[in-house]
Design a protein around this motif. Sequence first.
Motif, PDB file in Angstrom:
ATOM      1  N   GLN A 251       0.818  -1.220   0.000  1.00 49.74           N
ATOM      2  CA  GLN A 251       0.000   0.000   0.000  1.00 49.74           C
ATOM      3  C   GLN A 251       0.845   1.261   0.000  1.00 49.74           C
ATOM      4  N   TYR A 252       2.003   1.219   0.672  1.00 51.92           N
ATOM      5  CA  TYR A 252       2.874   2.397   0.705  1.00 51.92           C
ATOM      6  C   TYR A 252       3.274   2.778  -0.723  1.00 51.92           C
ATOM      7  N   TRP A 253       3.719   1.787  -1.503  1.00 43.79           N
ATOM      8  CA  TRP A 253       4.182   2.078  -2.874  1.00 43.79           C
ATOM      9  C   TRP A 253       3.006   2.362  -3.805  1.00 43.79           C
ATOM     10  N   ARG A 254       1.867   1.763  -3.507  1.00 42.43           N
ATOM     11  CA  ARG A 254       0.659   2.018  -4.314  1.00 42.43           C
ATOM     12  C   ARG A 254       0.219   3.479  -4.179  1.00 42.43           C
ATOM     13  N   ASN A 255       0.588   4.107  -3.059  1.00 44.13           N
ATOM     14  CA  ASN A 255       0.122   5.465  -2.771  1.00 44.13           C
ATOM     15  C   ASN A 255       1.200   6.543  -2.895  1.00 44.13           C
ATOM     16  N   VAL A 256       2.341   6.232  -3.528  1.00 43.43           N
ATOM     17  CA  VAL A 256       3.371   7.283  -3.660  1.00 43.43           C
ATOM     18  C   VAL A 256       2.848   8.401  -4.568  1.00 43.43           C
ATOM     19  N   GLY A 257       3.450   9.569  -4.449  1.00 41.52           N
ATOM     20  CA  GLY A 257       3.034  10.710  -5.269  1.00 41.52           C
ATOM     21  C   GLY A 257       3.290  10.460  -6.749  1.00 41.52           C
ATOM     22  N   ASP A 258       2.447  11.018  -7.597  1.00 41.02           N
ATOM     23  CA  ASP A 258       2.590  10.829  -9.052  1.00 41.02           C
ATOM     24  C   ASP A 258       4.001  11.168  -9.539  1.00 41.02           C
ATOM     25  N   ALA A 259       4.557  12.254  -8.974  1.00 39.38           N
ATOM     26  CA  ALA A 259       5.869  12.741  -9.434  1.00 39.38           C
ATOM     27  C   ALA A 259       7.009  11.798  -9.052  1.00 39.38           C
ATOM     28  N   ASP A 260       6.755  10.862  -8.129  1.00 36.76           N
ATOM     29  CA  ASP A 260       7.830   9.988  -7.646  1.00 36.76           C
ATOM     30  C   ASP A 260       7.820   8.602  -8.279  1.00 36.76           C
ATOM     31  N   VAL A 261       6.794   8.313  -9.094  1.00 41.88           N
ATOM     32  CA  VAL A 261       6.622   6.944  -9.612  1.00 41.88           C
ATOM     33  C   VAL A 261       7.801   6.516 -10.479  1.00 41.88           C
ATOM     34  N   GLU A 262       8.200   7.346 -11.429  1.00 41.68           N
ATOM     35  CA  GLU A 262       9.261   6.950 -12.355  1.00 41.68           C
ATOM     36  C   GLU A 262      10.582   6.727 -11.619  1.00 41.68           C
ATOM     37  N   LEU A 282       2.848   8.052 -17.953  1.00 45.04           N
ATOM     38  CA  LEU A 282       1.380   7.992 -17.886  1.00 45.04           C
ATOM     39  C   LEU A 282       0.849   9.160 -17.062  1.00 45.04           C
ATOM     40  N   GLU A 283      -0.322   9.619 -17.417  1.00 51.98           N
ATOM     41  CA  GLU A 283      -0.882  10.801 -16.736  1.00 51.98           C
ATOM     42  C   GLU A 283      -2.303  10.544 -16.267  1.00 51.98           C
ATOM     43  N   GLY A 284      -2.767  11.435 -15.399  1.00 54.55           N
ATOM     44  CA  GLY A 284      -4.152  11.359 -14.923  1.00 54.55           C
ATOM     45  C   GLY A 284      -4.407  10.038 -14.212  1.00 54.55           C
ATOM     46  N   ALA A 285      -5.578   9.465 -14.472  1.00 53.86           N
ATOM     47  CA  ALA A 285      -5.962   8.213 -13.804  1.00 53.86           C
ATOM     48  C   ALA A 285      -5.036   7.057 -14.204  1.00 53.86           C
ATOM     49  N   GLU A 286      -4.428   7.159 -15.384  1.00 56.68           N
ATOM     50  CA  GLU A 286      -3.569   6.061 -15.876  1.00 56.68           C
ATOM     51  C   GLU A 286      -2.320   5.841 -15.020  1.00 56.68           C
ATOM     52  N   ILE A 287      -1.870   6.893 -14.340  1.00 53.36           N
ATOM     53  CA  ILE A 287      -0.670   6.768 -13.501  1.00 53.36           C
ATOM     54  C   ILE A 287      -0.888   5.719 -12.411  1.00 53.36           C
ATOM     55  N   ASN A 288      -2.162   5.467 -12.060  1.00 53.30           N
ATOM     56  CA  ASN A 288      -2.459   4.437 -11.051  1.00 53.30           C
ATOM     57  C   ASN A 288      -2.001   3.053 -11.508  1.00 53.30           C
ATOM     58  N   GLU A 289      -2.041   2.810 -12.831  1.00 55.42           N
ATOM     59  CA  GLU A 289      -1.552   1.532 -13.348  1.00 55.42           C
ATOM     60  C   GLU A 289      -0.057   1.391 -13.086  1.00 55.42           C
ATOM     61  N   ALA A 290       0.669   2.510 -13.252  1.00 55.38           N
ATOM     62  CA  ALA A 290       2.118   2.498 -12.985  1.00 55.38           C
ATOM     63  C   ALA A 290       2.377   2.247 -11.499  1.00 55.38           C
ATOM     64  N   LYS A 291       1.540   2.829 -10.643  1.00 58.53           N
ATOM     65  CA  LYS A 291       1.716   2.644  -9.199  1.00 58.53           C
ATOM     66  C   LYS A 291       1.463   1.190  -8.788  1.00 58.53           C
ATOM     67  N   LYS A 292       0.486   0.554  -9.463  1.00 58.08           N
ATOM     68  CA  LYS A 292       0.218  -0.860  -9.173  1.00 58.08           C
ATOM     69  C   LYS A 292       1.417  -1.725  -9.560  1.00 58.08           C
ATOM     70  N   VAL A 293       2.019  -1.410 -10.706  1.00 63.88           N
ATOM     71  CA  VAL A 293       3.204  -2.160 -11.148  1.00 63.88           C
ATOM     72  C   VAL A 293       4.347  -1.949 -10.143  1.00 63.88           C
ATOM     73  N   LEU A 294       4.557  -0.687  -9.739  1.00 65.41           N
ATOM     74  CA  LEU A 294       5.603  -0.369  -8.763  1.00 65.41           C
ATOM     75  C   LEU A 294       5.383  -1.158  -7.461  1.00 65.41           C
ATOM     76  N   ALA A 295       4.166  -1.081  -6.929  1.00 67.07           N
ATOM     77  CA  ALA A 295       3.857  -1.736  -5.648  1.00 67.07           C
ATOM     78  C   ALA A 295       4.080  -3.242  -5.744  1.00 67.07           C
ATOM     79  N   PHE A 296       3.634  -3.839  -6.855  1.00 64.01           N
ATOM     80  CA  PHE A 296       3.772  -5.289  -7.022  1.00 64.01           C
ATOM     81  C   PHE A 296       5.243  -5.694  -7.139  1.00 64.01           C
ATOM     82  N   GLU A 297       5.999  -4.973  -7.975  1.00 61.38           N
ATOM     83  CA  GLU A 297       7.399  -5.336  -8.226  1.00 61.38           C
ATOM     84  C   GLU A 297       8.251  -5.195  -6.964  1.00 61.38           C
ATOM     85  N   VAL A 298       8.044  -4.115  -6.218  1.00 62.94           N
ATOM     86  CA  VAL A 298       8.840  -3.875  -5.007  1.00 62.94           C
ATOM     87  C   VAL A 298       8.481  -4.900  -3.930  1.00 62.94           C
ATOM     88  N   THR A 299       7.181  -5.176  -3.766  1.00 69.81           N
ATOM     89  CA  THR A 299       6.742  -6.154  -2.760  1.00 69.81           C
ATOM     90  C   THR A 299       7.246  -7.550  -3.126  1.00 69.81           C
TER      91      THR A 299
END
Length: 406
Positions: A251-262, A282-299
């Motif tokens: 959840q921590y990585w799923r909720n990082v700020g948009d500017a920090d995802v990359e 990715l922008e707008g609502a689509e950035i959430n897909e990037a956050k899901k990938v980040l959260a999954f990969e890090v976990t």
Amino acid sequence: MASVYDILLERGYIKQVTHEEEIKELLEKEKVTFYIGFDPTADSLHVGHFVQMMVMAHMQKEGHKPIALIGGGTAMIGDPSGKSDMRKMMTKEQIQHNADCFKVQFSKLIDFNDEKAIMANNGDWLLGLNYVEFLREVGVHFSVNRMLTAECYKQRLEKGLTFLEFNYMLMQGYDFLELNRRYGCVLQMGGDDQWSNILSGVDLIRRKESKPAFGMTFTLLTTSEGKKMGKTEKGALWLDAEKTSPYEFYQYWRNVGDADVEKCLALLTFLPMDEVRRLGALEGAEINEAKKVLAFEVTKLIHGEEEAQKAKTAAEALFAGGQDMSSVPTVTIEKGELSCNVLDLLVNTKILPSKSEGRRLVQQGGLTINDEKITDINSEITEEYFQDGSILIRRGKKNYNRIILK
């Protein structure tokens, strides 16, 4: 073909280096032994160490040999770097226990088999030192005037720097010299707050041994606003599942700020950089897909694929109003502990660190229990709230906890 230096540079790890052209050439043409120091003051590593573990993994993948140096000797002194207060000193038993816990966590990213990596403890050489010999061999190469200009000492001078802590830079410089002599280690790496200490070791080897030695620091893991990452309401984001559950970690990585995802994708996953850039754009609502990938990969890296999948499923089920609770952080309480208001319950179960935090949450409309918004800080939590023996608490939009009543 890109060398490991190019990989580290492209992914955004490198902050400062001592001899840029020489290091580039060295890492391209030779397989080197390098080290990173870890302070064994807790029984788990946290997110602040994650970048260093990733650097070790990248280096090892390209054929270089990591030494994870546990500060068993220096932990008996305390590192003044980045600290305004003196650290508590530890026993040898505490240090050994913590080091054993670290090795389990390192092994998720680094291969220690067949001496592909080494775990060393500076207590092996520091604790038996003869003080006069040490001053003659090492102390003679350190200028006090120069040491006092180091950032790590400047901060402590305001509150009072003990002579014990003042020795820290000499000890760390000596570590590099000792690792150079024992294992042919030629490169020290660490967070950018260690720059002064790293320089001292590079300089000591070059003066004493007349040999090349190098230093490199990496970017500290910070948000786009410059704040350190990995701080939660409960404190540090630990790599130990007992201290921070895989669900909370996800959840921590799923909720990082948009500017920090990359940046996080580049530093904390092994995804190819083309994919990192695509997701980061990715922008707008689509950035959430990037956050899901980040959260999954890090976990997945820290807790394994199965736990990452469970955390992902639970997060998505909760977000969609589903009932999969298997990975939600859960506490169990006795019925006798229930005669209390909502703030007492949250603090007593350690879901929140303080009542003031709870008041703020309620006042901002950020607390719901079983999908019912709590608007009164004096609300009594009774047995009636416990549907099927448990309640689901939501803090903000995406942080869930469950309390089971025995």
